[in-house]
Design a protein around this motif. Structure first.
Motif, short mmCIF file in Angstrom:
data_model
loop_
_atom_site.label_atom_id
_atom_site.label_comp_id
_atom_site.label_asym_id
_atom_site.label_seq_id
_atom_site.Cartn_x
_atom_site.Cartn_y
_atom_site.Cartn_z
N MET A 26 0.84 -1.20 0.00
CA MET A 26 0.00 0.00 0.00
C MET A 26 0.88 1.26 0.00
SD MET A 26 -3.04 0.81 2.73
CE MET A 26 -3.43 -0.88 3.07
N PHE A 27 1.94 1.22 0.80
CA PHE A 27 2.81 2.40 0.90
C PHE A 27 3.63 2.61 -0.37
CE2 PHE A 27 3.12 1.65 5.78
CZ PHE A 27 1.85 2.17 5.93
N LEU A 41 2.82 1.31 -3.38
CA LEU A 41 1.99 1.01 -4.56
C LEU A 41 2.65 -0.11 -5.35
CD1 LEU A 41 1.04 4.62 -5.69
CD2 LEU A 41 -0.34 3.01 -4.39
N HIS A 91 2.05 -3.71 -6.39
CA HIS A 91 1.12 -4.83 -6.51
C HIS A 91 1.63 -5.79 -7.57
CE1 HIS A 91 -1.56 -2.58 -3.96
NE2 HIS A 91 -1.38 -1.53 -4.74
N GLY A 92 1.39 -7.05 -7.34
CA GLY A 92 1.83 -8.05 -8.31
C GLY A 92 3.16 -8.67 -7.97
N ALA A 93 3.73 -8.35 -6.79
CA ALA A 93 5.02 -8.96 -6.42
C ALA A 93 4.78 -10.40 -5.97
CB ALA A 93 5.66 -8.17 -5.29
N ASP A 94 5.85 -11.19 -6.03
CA ASP A 94 5.79 -12.55 -5.50
C ASP A 94 5.73 -12.44 -3.98
OD1 ASP A 94 6.18 -15.09 -4.63
OD2 ASP A 94 8.00 -15.47 -5.79
N ARG A 105 5.28 -14.92 -1.74
CA ARG A 105 5.50 -16.16 -0.99
C ARG A 105 6.61 -16.03 0.05
NH1 ARG A 105 6.39 -20.02 -5.91
NH2 ARG A 105 7.52 -18.15 -6.49
N ARG A 113 14.00 -10.37 1.55
CA ARG A 113 13.75 -10.68 0.13
C ARG A 113 12.35 -10.23 -0.29
NH1 ARG A 113 12.65 -10.99 -4.14
NH2 ARG A 113 13.12 -12.44 -5.84
N VAL A 146 5.25 1.08 -7.92
CA VAL A 146 4.88 2.08 -8.91
C VAL A 146 5.37 3.44 -8.42
CG1 VAL A 146 2.91 3.27 -9.91
CG2 VAL A 146 2.92 0.78 -9.75
N LYS A 147 5.32 3.63 -7.13
CA LYS A 147 5.76 4.90 -6.56
C LYS A 147 7.29 4.91 -6.53
CE LYS A 147 5.24 7.56 -2.35
NZ LYS A 147 4.75 7.54 -0.97
N ARG A 148 7.87 5.72 -7.34
CA ARG A 148 9.32 5.67 -7.51
C ARG A 148 10.07 6.31 -6.34
NH1 ARG A 148 9.62 1.64 -9.95
NH2 ARG A 148 11.83 2.01 -10.21
N ASP A 195 7.34 -14.54 -12.25
CA ASP A 195 5.89 -14.63 -12.09
C ASP A 195 5.29 -15.56 -13.14
OD1 ASP A 195 5.34 -11.18 -11.09
OD2 ASP A 195 5.77 -12.97 -9.94
N ARG A 234 1.85 -17.00 -12.26
CA ARG A 234 1.12 -15.82 -11.75
C ARG A 234 0.88 -14.83 -12.88
NH1 ARG A 234 4.55 -16.86 -7.60
NH2 ARG A 234 6.10 -15.44 -8.43
N SER A 250 -1.64 -7.21 -14.19
CA SER A 250 -1.98 -6.06 -13.35
C SER A 250 -0.72 -5.28 -12.96
CB SER A 250 -2.75 -6.49 -12.11
OG SER A 250 -2.04 -7.47 -11.42
N ALA A 251 0.37 -6.00 -12.71
CA ALA A 251 1.62 -5.31 -12.35
C ALA A 251 2.12 -4.48 -13.53
CB ALA A 251 2.68 -6.31 -11.92
N ASN A 258 1.49 4.49 -14.17
CA ASN A 258 2.17 5.49 -13.36
C ASN A 258 3.51 5.92 -13.95
OD1 ASN A 258 0.59 5.91 -10.67
ND2 ASN A 258 0.38 3.77 -11.29
N GLU A 310 -2.12 6.41 -3.69
CA GLU A 310 -1.71 6.16 -2.30
C GLU A 310 -2.70 6.85 -1.37
OE1 GLU A 310 2.27 6.57 0.48
OE2 GLU A 310 2.02 7.86 -1.25
N ARG A 312 -8.26 -1.43 -4.66
CA ARG A 312 -7.54 -2.68 -4.38
C ARG A 312 -8.15 -3.41 -3.19
NH1 ARG A 312 -3.80 -4.30 -8.08
NH2 ARG A 312 -2.87 -2.48 -9.03
N ARG A 313 -8.78 -2.66 -2.30
CA ARG A 313 -9.29 -3.25 -1.07
C ARG A 313 -10.55 -2.50 -0.67
NH1 ARG A 313 -5.33 0.24 -0.53
NH2 ARG A 313 -3.81 -1.28 -1.23
#
Lengths: 439, 283
Positions: A229-230, A232, A234-237, A239, A283, A293-295, B120, B125, B129-130, B137, B222, B248-249
């Motif tokens: 959320m902080f 932005l 989304h879509g990372a692994d 696990r 990791r 996304v937020k650079r 991914d 996966r 979306s990623a 952005n 954000e 997202r939520r």
């Protein structure tokens, strides 16, 4: 304006599937106030802990970690700052993270009013050697912890989402309860000496269960939800969080049994599992960072990143301390100082910067949002002061660690002084967020 | 389009997933025709890749004749050679295997945002979306450098609609670099329209028009921006219209504020990667 023309075909599908929102989705009222009182008390304890560091600097430099003064100041951080903050954050974040409103806001307040004075009472009693204060303190702390744990556990039972964050919180509160039990044993021993030579082992176990089992486990679980959320991201692994929790949750009890039974192989197994758990957590953070996304990283995230650096250093010192065995008390003290202050306290400061201004801002402007221009969250505090604070605290922890390692009381006191400066700046920022006029 | 009928011949526009749904052993036909498609044996890969690409695209990726591949597939299903309609004529701007993959040269000195989705994809996966979040952005002059394990032909069409051009390079059969950046000449007007408006409209590709519903996509914002934008949009929402927030939520902070301001809401959580909150005035 960000409005979009409606895709009809999609809408038809969505209409067919739409679920009416259950009433349980709405957050419990007044949780912001409940969280706020925890955060306010936690900040006071952080300041007290920082001042306490200056006071105990000579003892830290001598590696006298079992001293009552060091124990008292340590509890200002572990109970007063870390645990108080986590409780407050859980009340606020459980509805967001797990879709479960807090089971009882009243129990939350009751926990706070037992726990908050209990910490002061306990720390004063330990530092001053007062049996009455110590016992009154631990009783209040115990009641506060059990009320909070019971409340969180009841909330977890009703959670709609049972994911890794849910598991992390469940595991962490279990370890917190164990920490309390070990703490009571140590306290009773102060009076009776009934565990005799085993005291150092129980103390080491108590420390690791508290810092890794309770605090770090919670950080891993909550970060899993909040870092995307902080950042932005989304879509990372994702696990790696699961792996981290599995390693930490198995490593802590294995290490505890190893230490208590003096079985070297078990202790090393526990250490390896914990190290792997920390590596998996790092990791995971890297995975989030990569897909963000937020650079540009804001100051709250920079605090957390710096804390992760200290966590890695602490994780590197841990096996060295275990390998060195007893009789290297300065190394042990440096290990705990860097891991606790650098890895955990700093991380929570970073998340504070993300959460508290947002809560204060929401409470203050909720009636005006959307109707008129309101200040941004970033305008409620000074990013420049926050960056100065970050440098001060990071330098302070580096100095504390190095000073303890070198046995230099001057370096440790200087580091402690710098830490006080950092915390004072932090307190001023929070005051500004709560009561100040935005730029 | 789906290949639903068991006796209908497979056509170029069928998705690989639909073809494999008819008979999973057809994956061997793909692999026999092009060994680099052996990744289809991996169930995770199959789950992601097969859903994204059509027969025509997979033929192009593998450098095969689409007609030959269609005939092989239909023959394996016991459908006669004549039943297989020819692949549509290739547009002049599409790649062929023998043509260079590059369609443009990326701007020199631009900042590259690297997005590696190879792990991914291998793990099954969905990276879409990623990728779209990164694209959405992206700063005006930046370039996305996408690392993937096959040439993402379906993505080209999606991003082309958004004014992106690309350059691709194969390092190996299962290692591709593709760069996407905005075509400055085409994007002047689109930029003014707002990237977010474009984003969700493209994600929900079968777009139609309903004048009484306003969509607001806050997935890549954000906190507290989603809150502010939603409340701001509600202030100007016509009395009988509905605002659909795409998030997202579940926006827990927003919900009590909606109640305070006299709005009703429905929440739909049936999607894996977003939540829809439908907001309208209490009547």
């Amino acid at each position: 304006m960000t409005a979009v023309t409606p895709p009809r075909a999609a809408r038809m599908t969505l209409d067919a599937r739409i679920a009416r929102a259950p009433g349980a989705m709405t957050p419990a009222p007044n949780v912001t106030r409940l969280a706020g009182e925890h955060f306010a008390a936690a900040t006071v304890y952080l300041l007290a802990g920082a001042l306490g560091l200056v006071w105990i600097a000579p003892e830290l430099a001598a590696g006298a970690y079992p001293s009552p003064h060091v124990a008292a100041v340590t509890h200002l951080f572990t109970l007063g700052w870390i645990t108080m903050t986590i409780f407050g954050a859980l009340y606020q974040l459980l509805p967001v993270a797990l879709g479960a409103p807090v089971r009882s806001v009243r129990a939350g307040h009751a926990s706070f009013w037992s726990f908050a004075p209990g910490v002061a009472c306990f720390a004063t009693g330990v530092a001053g050697g007062s049996n009455v204060l110590r016992h009154a303190g631990i009783a209040l702390v115990g009641i506060g912890v059990l009320l909070a744990v019971g409340n969180v556990a009841a909330t977890l039972r009703t959670a709609r989402t049972r994911d890794v964050t849910w598991a992390a919180i469940a595991l962490a509160i279990t370890f917190l309860t164990s920490t309390l039990g070990l703490g009571i044993i140590l306290l009773h021993n102060l009076q009776t000496g009934f565990i005799a030579a085993a005291r150092a082992r129980v103390l080491a176990t108590h420390l690791h269960v508290a810092i890794i089992g309770w605090a770090l486990m919670m950080i891993v679980g909550v970060s899993h939800r909040l870092l995307p959320m902080f950042l932005l991201a989304h879509g990372a692994d994702t696990r790696w969080t699961r792996r981290s929790l599995a390693m930490l949750a198995s490593g802590v009890p294995v290490l505890a049994v190893g230490i208590m039974t003096q079985r070297t192989l078990l202790s090393w197994t526990g250490i390896v599992l914990i190290e792997l758990g920390i590596a998996c957590f790092l990791r995971q953070v890297v995975a989030f960072h990569r897909v963000r996304v937020k650079r540009r990283l804001d100051v709250g995230v920079l605090f957390a990143a710096t804390a992760l650096g200290f966590l890695a250093i602490g994780a590197a010192i841990g096996p060295i301390a275990l390998g060195a065995g007893a009789g290297h008390s300065r190394l042990d003290t440096a290990y705990v100082t860097v891991g606790l202050l650098g890895g955990v306290v700093m991380f929570i400061v970073g998340f504070f910067y993300k959460i508290v201004p947002l809560l204060a801002w929401t409470a203050r402007y909720r009636g005006r949002m959307g109707k008129e221009r309101v200040p941004t969250v970033a305008e409620t505090f000074s990013a420049r002061v926050a960056h100065v604070q970050l440098v001060a605290m990071a330098l302070a922890i580096a100095l504390l660690g190095a000073g303890i390692g070198a046995g230099s009381a001057t370096a440790v006191r200087t580091g402690a002084g710098l830490f006080v400066v950092g915390v004072a700046l932090f307190a001023s920022q929070l005051g500004r967020v709560t009561f100040g006029t935005p730029r | 389009m789906s290949a639903r009928s068991s006796d209908r011949p497979i056509v170029a526009s069928d998705r690989v997933s639909d073809v494999l749904a008819r008979d999973e052993s057809l994956k061997e036909v793909f692999i026999q025709a092009a060994p680099q498609l052996a990744k289809l044996r991996n169930p995770a890969m199959r789950r992601v890749m097969a859903r994204l690409v059509t027969i025509e695209q997979v033929a192009r990726m593998a450098g095969l004749s689409c007609d030959d591949l269609l005939q092989d597939l239909n023959a394996a299903l016991g459908i006669g050679r004549d039943a297989s309609p020819p692949a549509p004529a290739r547009r002049s701007d599409e790649h062929t295997a023998s043509q260079p993959r590059d369609t443009a040269a990326r701007p020199p000195g631009a900042t590259e945002v690297i997005l590696d989705v190879r792990d991914d994809l291998r793990a099954g996966r969905e990276p879409f979306s990623a990728i779209m979040a990164t694209i959405a952005n992206l700063a005006t002059d930046d370039v996305v450098h996408l690392r993937t394990i096959f040439e993402p032909l379906p993505l080209y069409a999606v991003l082309e609609k958004r004014g992106f051009v690309h350059e691709s390079q194969a390092h190996a059969d299962d290692d591709w670099s593709v760069w996407f950046w905005r075509d400055a000449a085409r994007n002047g007007a689109r930029a003014a329209a707002g990237a977010i408006t474009d984003r969700f409209a493209a994600d929900v590709a079968e777009a139609g028009q309903d004048p009484n519903v306003v969509w607001l996509d806050v997935r890549e914002l954000e906190p507290p921006d989603p809150l502010i934008r939603t409340l701001t949009a509600l202030e100007t929402l016509p009395e009988d219209d509905t605002l659909v927030q795409v998030n997202r939520r579940v926006p827990q902070f927003l919900l009590p504020m909606l109640a305070e301001r006299g709005y009703a809401y429905d929440i739909e959580e049936s999607h894996t990667d977003y939540v829809l909150v439908r907001i309208s005035r209490v009547r």
